[in-house]
Design a protein around this motif. Structure first.
Motif, PDB file in Angstrom:
ATOM      1  N   THR A 117       0.842  -1.197   0.000  1.00  0.00           N
ATOM      2  CA  THR A 117       0.000   0.000   0.000  1.00  0.00           C
ATOM      3  C   THR A 117       0.878   1.247   0.000  1.00  0.00           C
ATOM      4  N   PHE A 118       0.597   2.142  -0.939  1.00  0.00           N
ATOM      5  CA  PHE A 118       1.369   3.374  -1.095  1.00  0.00           C
ATOM      6  C   PHE A 118       0.480   4.581  -0.804  1.00  0.00           C
ATOM      7  N   VAL A 174      -1.300   6.925 -11.101  1.00  0.00           N
ATOM      8  CA  VAL A 174      -0.411   5.824 -10.715  1.00  0.00           C
ATOM      9  C   VAL A 174      -0.949   4.512 -11.269  1.00  0.00           C
ATOM     10  N   LEU A 175      -2.246   4.296 -11.094  1.00  0.00           N
ATOM     11  CA  LEU A 175      -2.880   3.080 -11.602  1.00  0.00           C
ATOM     12  C   LEU A 175      -2.705   2.961 -13.105  1.00  0.00           C
ATOM     13  N   LEU A 198      -4.477  -4.174  -9.175  1.00  0.00           N
ATOM     14  CA  LEU A 198      -3.985  -2.821  -8.920  1.00  0.00           C
ATOM     15  C   LEU A 198      -5.202  -1.989  -8.550  1.00  0.00           C
ATOM     16  N   GLU A 199      -5.149  -1.306  -7.415  1.00  0.00           N
ATOM     17  CA  GLU A 199      -6.339  -0.619  -6.926  1.00  0.00           C
ATOM     18  C   GLU A 199      -6.014   0.812  -6.517  1.00  0.00           C
ATOM     19  N   TYR A 214      -5.410   9.330  -3.014  1.00  0.00           N
ATOM     20  CA  TYR A 214      -4.038   9.352  -2.520  1.00  0.00           C
ATOM     21  C   TYR A 214      -3.564   8.010  -1.987  1.00  0.00           C
ATOM     22  N   THR A 215      -4.242   6.944  -2.395  1.00  0.00           N
ATOM     23  CA  THR A 215      -3.845   5.597  -1.977  1.00  0.00           C
ATOM     24  C   THR A 215      -3.793   4.682  -3.190  1.00  0.00           C
ATOM     25  N   PHE A 216      -2.716   3.931  -3.307  1.00  0.00           N
ATOM     26  CA  PHE A 216      -2.539   2.966  -4.395  1.00  0.00           C
ATOM     27  C   PHE A 216      -2.143   1.638  -3.776  1.00  0.00           C
TER      28      PHE A 216
END
Length: 523
Positions: A101-102, A121-122, A144-145, A150-152
């Motif tokens: 989780t980023f 990002v996705l 990939l979610e 602000y969350t990848f």
């Protein structure tokens, strides 16, 4: 101090920690107390123009040095090649090393003025899976979610103990592009990133200009730059890359004031700067490794016995002597400081100087004088000389050899894509020996065009799935032996780099694996 994620994963496996995190806690090099002057141009005499500025398909240094000024990644490598946050402020891994989780930095701007979000990002990761020669590192992705802006989140089908270390790769970088670039083919993107510089003029075979991005959003959590991470500041108005293939011409440009920075200086030519207090020479070591790449899908070198015969002819002392470069003999594909270093295990394969053995192997292979083409380039004299020496050594062993000299862009593209009619070429790999097995993987398969090697496949599967470092070390031992034994690549030497700059015209130009112009200023 923030630690390398693979270290944290090992610790998590030992103590049963539910989650490990990569966040900013390191102290980067401090900036000077007096703020450097903004403005001015730095002129860089550059060995060659880039073939592409599409980060997802770029592996050549002449491409990457420009690309890393224009584009950024979720995580990046620091001065000591460890993993640091970049566009991500935080990265966490589940204890089974299957979910990553980023958390993204807020307010980061693309060069087109739009804010970067998890949608970008996705889209970038999805494009990477389609176009990059390095796409195999995402082959195990289950999903990939982007659950919020602000969350990848990356979910894998099986554990990967070094996944975040893979993402810091400066080669085929996992650069974040605007989402609208998702369906662009390789080499066809608009050059829009989040980096401290934007692309200005690019005239093929002449020069390239990058300009300061005044809306750049730096990583304020760190006091200064740290490798390819940290707080970057663009002081220069622009940097002009002049494409100057000849080393003598680059040296002359620095001496005359026509260039402020030059790279790839042969050792003998560096002596010209002696007595010049205005010119500073930098020596970067460790830096790269020089190898021969052997094409496994072309003519005679399809046969492993022929490849092994070429390996047997190599005389490292003669080759290094001809290269006129900063170089040291070495048999390993990682540096001795690496946890994966195997001591003398690869020594029997190195520097064999054995034409008799080569002839015996050729006889076993049924070699009947088929032409073996050695391809090199006119831009890097050390590479050309390394190929010319190998040509003579192979001829002594009875091989029918021809040498094909092309420009570096063609040479590099042929190695990466397997195009052209070549059997052996040579290149330097730099981040690979510094970062280890995960960084080597795509090169081991792509450059020699390796197909259907079950031994190599199984060893890499073991490497990625092992949370225990000792098991990864054992897997690397199998990987390195297979690559060297099959002569996919033939090690020549550990190499360094020599650069020079005019200290009366620019300041804060520091040595590193890549040439960097952020935090550099004009006097």
């Amino acid at each position: 101090m923030t630690k390398n994620l693979s270290h944290l994963l090992r610790r998590a496996a030992l103590v049963g920690t539910a989650l490990v995190a990569l966040s900013v806690a390191a102290v980067a090099p401090h900036r000077a107390e007096a703020e450097p002057r903004r403005g001015g141009t730095a002129t860089y005499a550059y060995i060659s123009g880039p073939g592409t500025l599409d980060p997802h398909v770029a592996s050549s240094m002449v491409e990457l040095e420009v690309i890393h000024h224009l584009f950024e990644t979720l995580v990046a490598m620091d001065e000591k090649y460890n993993t640091r946050p970049s566009l991500a402020s935080n990265a966490t891994a589940s204890p089974d090393a299957k979910t990553f989780t980023f958390t993204l930095r807020k307010g980061v701007k693309f060069h087109n003025g739009k804010e970067m979000t998890s949608a970008d990002v996705l889209a970038s990761f999805e494009r990477y899976k389609k176009v990059s020669p390095n796409a195999s590192v995402l082959a195990d992705v289950e999903s990939l979610e982007a659950p919020d802006p602000y969350t990848f989140v990356v979910k894998l089908k099986s554990p990967n103990a070094v996944f975040i270390d893979v993402l810091k790769s400066p080669v085929y970088p996992f650069a974040i592009l605007p989402a609208d670039q998702k369906d662009k083919a390789g080499r066809e993107i608009d050059i829009i990133g989040t980096g401290p510089f934007t692309l200005g003029e690019w005239v093929k075979d002449s020069h390239l200009v990058i300009k300061r991005f005044d809306n750049y959003v730096a990583d304020e959590s760190m006091p200064g730059p740290d490798g390819l991470a940290g707080r970057k500041t663009a002081y220069l108005d622009q940097v002009r890359y002049n494409f100057v293939p000849e080393a003598n011409a680059r040296v002359a440009a620095l001496q005359s004031g026509g260039a402020d920075v030059i790279n790839d200086i042969p050792v003998a030519l560096a002596k010209r700067f002696e007595g010049r207090s205005d010119l500073t020479t930098l020596r970067i070591f460790p830096y790269c490794m020089q190898v021969y790449v052997v094409n496994t899908q072309q003519g005679a070198t399809r046969n492993p016995l022929v490849r092994q015969a070429i390996l047997a002819t190599v005389n490292a002392e003669e080759i290094i002597g001809a290269m006129n470069a900063v170089a040291k003999p070495s048999h390993s594909l990682v540096y001795a400081s690496s946890p994966y270093y195997q001591g003398d295990a690869m020594k029997p394969y190195y520097d064999q100087k054995n034409p008799k053995k080569a002839k015996e192997l050729l006889k076993q292979a049924g070699y009947n004088g088929e032409k073996i083409t050695l391809q090199t380039n006119s831009n890097y004299p050390n590479m050309k000389d390394a190929i010319l020496v190998l040509s003579e050594l192979m001829k002594e062993a009875g091989m029918n050899v021809s040498v094909d000299v092309v420009d570096w862009t063609t040479n590099a593209s042929n190695m990466q894509r397997g195009t052209g009619t070549w059997n052996v070429s040579t290149t330097s790999f730099c981040s690979n020996p510094l970062l280890g097995p995960q960084q080597w993987r795509v090169m081991f398969y792509t450059f020699p065009q390796v197909k259907d090697d079950a031994v190599l496949d199984a060893a890499y599967a073991k490497f990625y799935s092992s949370l225990d470092l000792s098991k990864r070390v054992a897997a690397w031992a199998d990987i390195e032996k297979r690559v060297i034994e099959q002569a996919y690549m033939i090690k020549i030497a550990d190499t360094g780099a020599m650069r020079a700059f005019n200290n009366k015209k620019i300041e804060n130009f520091t040595p590193y694996y890549l040439v960097r112009f952020w935090n550099v200023s004009a006097k």
